[in-house]
Enzyme design. Structure first.
Site, short mmCIF file in Angstrom:
data_model
loop_
_atom_site.label_atom_id
_atom_site.label_comp_id
_atom_site.label_asym_id
_atom_site.label_seq_id
_atom_site.Cartn_x
_atom_site.Cartn_y
_atom_site.Cartn_z
N ASP A 11 33.75 -14.17 41.98
CA ASP A 11 32.72 -14.90 42.72
C ASP A 11 32.65 -14.20 44.32
OD1 ASP A 11 32.39 -17.18 41.19
OD2 ASP A 11 33.98 -18.51 42.16
N ASP A 130 25.68 -25.86 33.49
CA ASP A 130 27.00 -26.57 33.97
C ASP A 130 26.87 -28.02 33.39
OD1 ASP A 130 27.69 -24.21 35.31
OD2 ASP A 130 27.21 -25.03 37.07
#
Lengths: 251, 209
Positions: A11, A130
Site C-alpha cells: 500500500d 471486494d
C-alpha cells in the site's frame, strides 16, 4: 507447467509504503522501490502496488513512483487504486505498469473494463472485487468494504471477464485482516465459474492458508501483505514449503 | 551500440529499462536501415497483433531488410513471431527466418475428476498463457549459465511450433518453441525483460554474443 504465483501487495500513500517493519539490510521500509526490489530478489513472482493517496498530489507522486518501479524491478507488477478513466490507465501504462487493477470505478461504470481491455489488451486489466458474505450471498463492496452494492460476486466476476478483464483479484471482506485463511470453497466455485486466472487475497495467516487456497481453492496466485511486511513468513521459506507440498512454484 | 527496431508498436520502456539494469545505456530506437545495419546488436520488440505489426514493418521496408542483417538479432514475443514463416493471428505472412509457423493455443478445459485429491499436474489450461513457466532442452549460447527448467515469464495466446530452430522448449497445452535460433538470429517467445535474474542473464548473454 505454469507456476502458482506469490504476490506481495504494497500500500502506497503519497509515494511511500505505509506498512511494514525494518528488515535487515533495508533501512527505509517506506521506500516502495527498495521494498519491492527486496521481495523480487527473494522470489516474489509479481508485485501489486495500491495507491491509497486521497489527493491529486498523492496521485501524481504515485505515477512518478511507478516509473521508478518499472526502471528498478525485473518482474511484472500491477498497480491499482483510484483508476477511474482510460486516461488514468494510459498514464500508468506509459509509466511502465504491466497491469492495472480496477475496482470501484468498474462497478460504477462497467464499460471502463471494455474500454481499457480493447485498447491495451485483456492481459493489462485485473478486475478487483471486494465482496462480503451476508445472508448466504456474496455482494461486492466499494471503498475498502465501507459501501455495499447490489452486485452479486459470481455474476459480476463473470460479467467483468466477458467485458475483457484478464484476471480476477478477489478479496473476501469477511476474511480480510483476520489471518484465519481464505474462503477456499468460494475460490473453488469461482475457478469453476470463470476461465481467467484468479488471485486470492485477504486472510492469509500461515503457510497452510496459502497452500490451501492454491490447491483446494484452485487459485492461480496468492496475494498477501502483512505476513510479508512484518517478516512473519519470508518468501523463500513459503516457496520451499509449497514446493515440498507438491505445488509448482518458481524457485 | 544496440539498435531497437522502431516500427511503431508502442511501449519499449520495459526493454530499455531491462537493458539499463544490466548496465547497457548505449541504445537507439530507430527505423533507419543504415543505423540498423551498423549496430552491434539489434532487438526486435513486439506487442500487439501480428498482421498489423507485420504491415508496419513492411511500410518501412524492414520486412525484407531485417533478414539480411548479419549481426546478432533478438526478437522478443511478437517480434519473434514475426521472424517465423507465418502466424495464425490475422493470417500474417511473416519474415521466414525461423522455419516454423505460429499457431493459436486451443483452450483445454480439463476438469479434475475429484478436487479432493489435489495433484499439482491438474490445472485448467487458460489462454492467454500468462505467468511463469519453464524452459528445457536449452541449446544455444543465449542460455549460457541458465539451468534446465529455469522459470521465465510469458504472456501470449499464439506460439511458435517446435522445429529444427527450437533452442528452448516450454510445455503449455502442447510443447512449443520458447526460444528460436538460426545463424545470427535469436528470438524468445517469453519476456526476458520481465523474467527476473534469469531474464537478465539471457539479455546479458545476448549482448555478449
Amino acid at each position: 507447467m505454469v507456476a502458482k504465483r506469490i504476490i506481495p501487495c504494497l500500500d502506497v500513500k503519497d509515494g511511500r509504503t505505509v506498512k511494514g517493519i525494518n528488515f535487515e539490510g533495508l533501512r527505509d521500509v517506506g521506500d516502495a522501490v527498495a521494498l519491492g526490489s527486496k521481495y523480487a530478489r527473494e522470489g516474489a513472482d509479481e508485485l501489486v502496488y495500491l495507491d491509497i493517496s486521497a489527493t491529486q498530489e498523492g496521485r501524481n507522486t504515485f505515477t512518478h513512483l511507478v516509473s521508478r518501479i518499472a526502471a528498478e524491478i525485473d518482474i511484472p507488477f500491477t498497480v491499482g487504486g483510484g483508476i477511474s478513466t482510460i486516461d488514468d490507465a494510459s498514464r500508468l501504462l506509459d509509466a511502465g505498469a504491466d497491469k492495472i487493477s480496477i475496482n470501484s470505478a468498474a462497478i460504477r461504470r462497467p464499460e471502463l473494463i471494455d474500454e481499457i481491455a480493447s485498447k491495451y489488451g485483456s492481459q493489462f486489466v485485473v478486475i478487483a472485487i471486494d465482496a462480503r458474505l451476508a445472508d448466504g450471498q456474496w455482494l461486492a463492496t466499494t471503498h475498502g468494504g465501507k459501501r455495499n452494492t447490489d452486485k452479486e460476486l459470481f455474476a459480476w466476476a463473470h460479467e467483468a471477464q466477458e467485458r475483457g478483464a484478464g484476471e480476477l483479484l478477489f478479496t473476501s471482506m469477511n476474511h480480510d485482516g483476520t489471518r484465519q485463511g481464505y474462503p477456499c470453497d468460494t475460490f473453488a466455485r469461482l475457478a469453476e465459474h470463470l476461465c481467467i486466472p484468479i488471485i486470492a487475497s485477504g486472510g492469509a495467516g500461515s503457510i497452510d492458508d496459502i497452500a490451501d487456497v492454491l490447491t483446494h481453492g484452485r487459485a492461480d496466485a496468492a496475494l498477501a501483505a502483512s505476513i510479508f511486511h512484518y517478516g512473519e513468513i519470508p518468501i523463500p521459506v513459503l516457496k520451499q514449503a509449497l514446493n515440498e507440498r507438491g505445488i509448482a512454484v518458481r524457485r | 551500440m544496440i539498435a531497437i527496431v522502431n516500427y511503431d508498436t508502442g511501449n519499449i520502456r520495459s526493454v530499455t529499462n531491462a537493458l539499463g539494469r544490466i548496465g547497457c545505456t548505449d541504445w537507439v530506437y530507430t527505423d533507419d536501415k543504415h543505423t540498423l545495419a551498423t549496430a552491434d546488436k539489434v532487438i526486435l520488440p513486439g506487442v500487439g497483433e501480428a498482421s498489423t505489426a507485420m504491415a508496419k514493418l513492411a511500410e518501412r521496408g524492414l520486412d525484407t531488410f531485417i533478414p539480411t542483417l548479419t549481426q546478432p538479432v533478438l526478437g522478443i514475443c511478437v517480434g519473434t513471431q514475426l521472424m517465423c514463416q507465418s502466424s495464425e493471428e490475422g493470417n500474417a505472412e511473416c519474415m521466414g527466418i525461423f522455419r516454423t509457423k505460429v499457431k493459436k493455443f486451443l483452450e483445454q478445459p480439463m476438469t479434475p475428476p475429484d478436487f479432493s485429491i489435489f495433484n499439482s499436474q491438474f490445472s485448467i489450461f487458460k489462454v492467454p498463457h500468462m505467468g511463469w513457466n519453464q524452459i528445457t532442452n536449452l541449446r544455444s549460447p543465449l542460455f549460457k549459465d541458465i539451468e534446465e527448467g529455469a522459470y521465465i515469464y510469458y504472456v501470449h495466446s499464439y506460439y511458435p511450433e517446435l522445429c529444427a530452430d527450437t533452442i528452448a522448449t516450454t510445455h503449455y497445452i502442447n510443447p512449443f518453441s520458447g526460444a528460436l535460433g538460426r545463424d545470427n538470429f535469436f528470438g524468445t517467445q517469453f519476456h526476458p525483460e520481465k523474467s527476473g535474474a534469469v531474464g537478465a542473464q539471457i539479455l546479458k548473454n545476448f549482448l555478449e554474443l
